[in-house]
Design a protein around this motif. Sequence first.
Motif, short mmCIF file in Angstrom:
data_model
loop_
_atom_site.label_atom_id
_atom_site.label_comp_id
_atom_site.label_asym_id
_atom_site.label_seq_id
_atom_site.Cartn_x
_atom_site.Cartn_y
_atom_site.Cartn_z
N GLY A 65 -7.86 -2.31 11.22
CA GLY A 65 -6.98 -2.74 10.15
C GLY A 65 -7.16 -1.90 8.89
N PRO A 66 -6.35 -2.15 7.86
CA PRO A 66 -5.29 -3.15 7.85
C PRO A 66 -4.05 -2.72 8.62
CG PRO A 66 -5.35 -2.00 5.75
CD PRO A 66 -6.52 -1.50 6.55
N VAL A 67 -3.56 -3.63 9.43
CA VAL A 67 -2.32 -3.47 10.19
C VAL A 67 -1.56 -4.78 10.00
CG1 VAL A 67 -1.31 -3.17 12.48
CG2 VAL A 67 -3.36 -1.87 11.85
N SER A 68 -0.44 -4.72 9.29
CA SER A 68 0.19 -5.94 8.81
C SER A 68 1.67 -6.06 9.19
CB SER A 68 0.05 -6.00 7.27
OG SER A 68 -1.27 -5.86 6.84
N PRO A 69 1.99 -6.63 10.35
CA PRO A 69 1.05 -7.10 11.38
C PRO A 69 0.97 -6.17 12.60
CG PRO A 69 3.14 -8.19 11.67
CD PRO A 69 3.33 -7.22 10.52
N SER A 70 1.70 -5.02 12.61
CA SER A 70 1.63 -4.09 13.73
C SER A 70 1.73 -2.66 13.21
CB SER A 70 2.75 -4.35 14.74
OG SER A 70 3.98 -3.77 14.31
N MET A 71 1.50 -1.69 14.08
CA MET A 71 1.59 -0.28 13.69
C MET A 71 3.02 0.12 13.37
SD MET A 71 -1.43 1.15 13.68
CE MET A 71 -1.08 2.89 13.83
N ASN A 72 3.98 -0.70 13.74
CA ASN A 72 5.38 -0.44 13.40
C ASN A 72 5.77 -1.09 12.08
OD1 ASN A 72 6.17 1.10 15.74
ND2 ASN A 72 6.01 -0.79 16.93
N ASP A 73 4.79 -1.68 11.40
CA ASP A 73 5.06 -2.33 10.12
C ASP A 73 4.22 -1.64 9.04
OD1 ASP A 73 6.84 -4.66 11.02
OD2 ASP A 73 5.11 -4.92 12.34
N GLN A 74 3.61 -2.40 8.17
CA GLN A 74 2.81 -1.83 7.09
C GLN A 74 1.36 -1.69 7.53
OE1 GLN A 74 4.16 -4.93 4.27
NE2 GLN A 74 4.71 -3.24 2.92
N CYS A 75 0.78 -0.53 7.30
CA CYS A 75 -0.61 -0.36 7.71
C CYS A 75 -1.30 0.68 6.83
CB CYS A 75 -0.72 0.01 9.18
SG CYS A 75 0.21 1.46 9.68
N GLY A 76 -2.63 0.63 6.85
CA GLY A 76 -3.43 1.57 6.08
C GLY A 76 -3.85 1.02 4.73
N MET A 77 -5.11 1.28 4.38
CA MET A 77 -5.62 0.89 3.07
C MET A 77 -5.67 2.11 2.16
SD MET A 77 -9.04 -1.32 2.22
CE MET A 77 -8.21 -2.82 2.81
N LEU A 78 -5.09 1.98 0.99
CA LEU A 78 -5.03 3.09 0.06
C LEU A 78 -6.43 3.50 -0.39
CD1 LEU A 78 -3.01 4.84 -1.65
CD2 LEU A 78 -3.29 3.14 -3.46
N THR A 79 -6.72 4.83 -0.29
CA THR A 79 -8.01 5.36 -0.73
C THR A 79 -7.85 6.43 -1.81
OG1 THR A 79 -8.01 7.04 1.02
CG2 THR A 79 -9.07 4.94 1.51
N ARG A 80 -6.64 6.98 -1.97
CA ARG A 80 -6.37 7.96 -3.02
C ARG A 80 -4.90 7.87 -3.42
NH1 ARG A 80 -4.72 13.38 -3.81
NH2 ARG A 80 -4.24 13.70 -1.60
N GLY A 81 -4.65 7.96 -4.73
CA GLY A 81 -3.28 7.87 -5.21
C GLY A 81 -2.99 6.55 -5.90
N TYR A 82 -3.98 6.06 -6.63
CA TYR A 82 -3.82 4.76 -7.30
C TYR A 82 -2.98 4.83 -8.57
CZ TYR A 82 -7.58 3.11 -4.24
OH TYR A 82 -8.32 2.77 -3.14
N ASP A 83 -2.65 6.05 -9.00
CA ASP A 83 -1.98 6.22 -10.28
C ASP A 83 -0.46 6.25 -10.18
OD1 ASP A 83 -1.94 8.58 -8.91
OD2 ASP A 83 -2.47 9.85 -10.61
N SER A 84 0.08 5.74 -9.09
CA SER A 84 1.53 5.60 -8.96
C SER A 84 1.81 4.43 -8.02
CB SER A 84 2.18 6.88 -8.43
OG SER A 84 1.67 7.21 -7.15
N SER A 85 2.99 3.86 -8.16
CA SER A 85 3.36 2.71 -7.35
C SER A 85 3.64 3.12 -5.90
CB SER A 85 4.60 2.03 -7.92
OG SER A 85 4.32 1.44 -9.17
#
Length: 377
Positions: free
Chosen positions: A127-147
């Motif tokens: 994870g994070p896989v929310s709720p499948s690989m065809n949806d939203q996935c990945g935890m942000l580790t770089r690039g916090y300075d933009s939406s």
Amino acid sequence: MAIEIRQVQNKKERKQFITFAWQIYRKSPELNKYWVPPVIEDYMKTLDTKLFPLYDHAELALFTAWKDGVMAGTIAAIENRRHNAVHEDKVGFWGFFECINDQGVADALFGAAAGWLKKRGLNAMRGPVSPSMNDQCGMLTRGYDSSPVFLMLYNPPYYNDLVLKYGHHIGQELLAWYIDQESIDIERLRRISEHVKKREGLTIRTMNMKDFDREVDRMREIYNKAWEKNWGFVPMTDKEFYFLGKSLKPLANPHYIFFVEDRNKRTIGFSLSLPDVNQALRHVNGNPFSPIGLLKYLWYSRKITMVRTIVMGVLPEYRNKGVDSIMNAEIADYGGQHGVHASEMSWILKANEAMSKLAKVIGGTPYKEYVIYEADI
């Protein structure tokens, strides 16, 4: 200090699960500056096991953490039977993770997800896989300075520490590429596009919204064939793909959805880009369907300056022949004519050198990085 884990049991608790995120992001001026609240109604549908088609072949459990009687975090556990059949493994997933900066609370949440998955005979979680690989996935580790752009995630930096200290390791790294359309050598891209079309006998057209269902079917066929070798990929069922198509239809601009055809009018590739409606959604506090929310959404939608290219795929026999240049030329041309001078290609596996090379060729910069973590259970 007592930490209690509760499993969500009803619709009221499901909404409470979703809206907990406001407690994390609204309280932090730095996070609130970039965070885009999720559309509550959309998340309610995604987490509805009777409605969302993923659950025809998956199981879902939602957990909330409470510290001294106050809600402190959320996590979902997902058993995707179709994934395990395709990849012949025993991997479970977690997603929709939100948590205060407290390792004890995070450990309790991950422990609850791991316990639920282990009872189903699974030996690892991802994870994070929310709720499948065809949806939203990945935890942000770089690039916090933009939406984040539409359908991409944002999270506090400390989430990564909570995940790693629990015992996860990096499974895969994902990239989001930013493309400044004004910096593209559009004339060169057009020449390459015309050369490829002539050499391969190809033509390109935009989506026919009057033939929507058949167009979606063409996308599904290409998508499942083009992505079948990708890490973690699970072919979408007809029901899943049509549900997704129906949900995205109100946002679709056919001038950003392209089909490439051969001499026999067979579809051999397509690209799907959508306006970055997050630029409007960030102003409606998760409720674009309320009277005030709708007015704000329509007002700010007029000022969208970016698109997200979500999918670009071609049939295996047409790979590495420059078909992507045809679609990229069209995206840049139309965007430039209508004041949309930026795009994001996401997400792309960091290990996918071919796609990264393509992004670089058209002037892309990898400006955000995400991680999908794994842990044994």
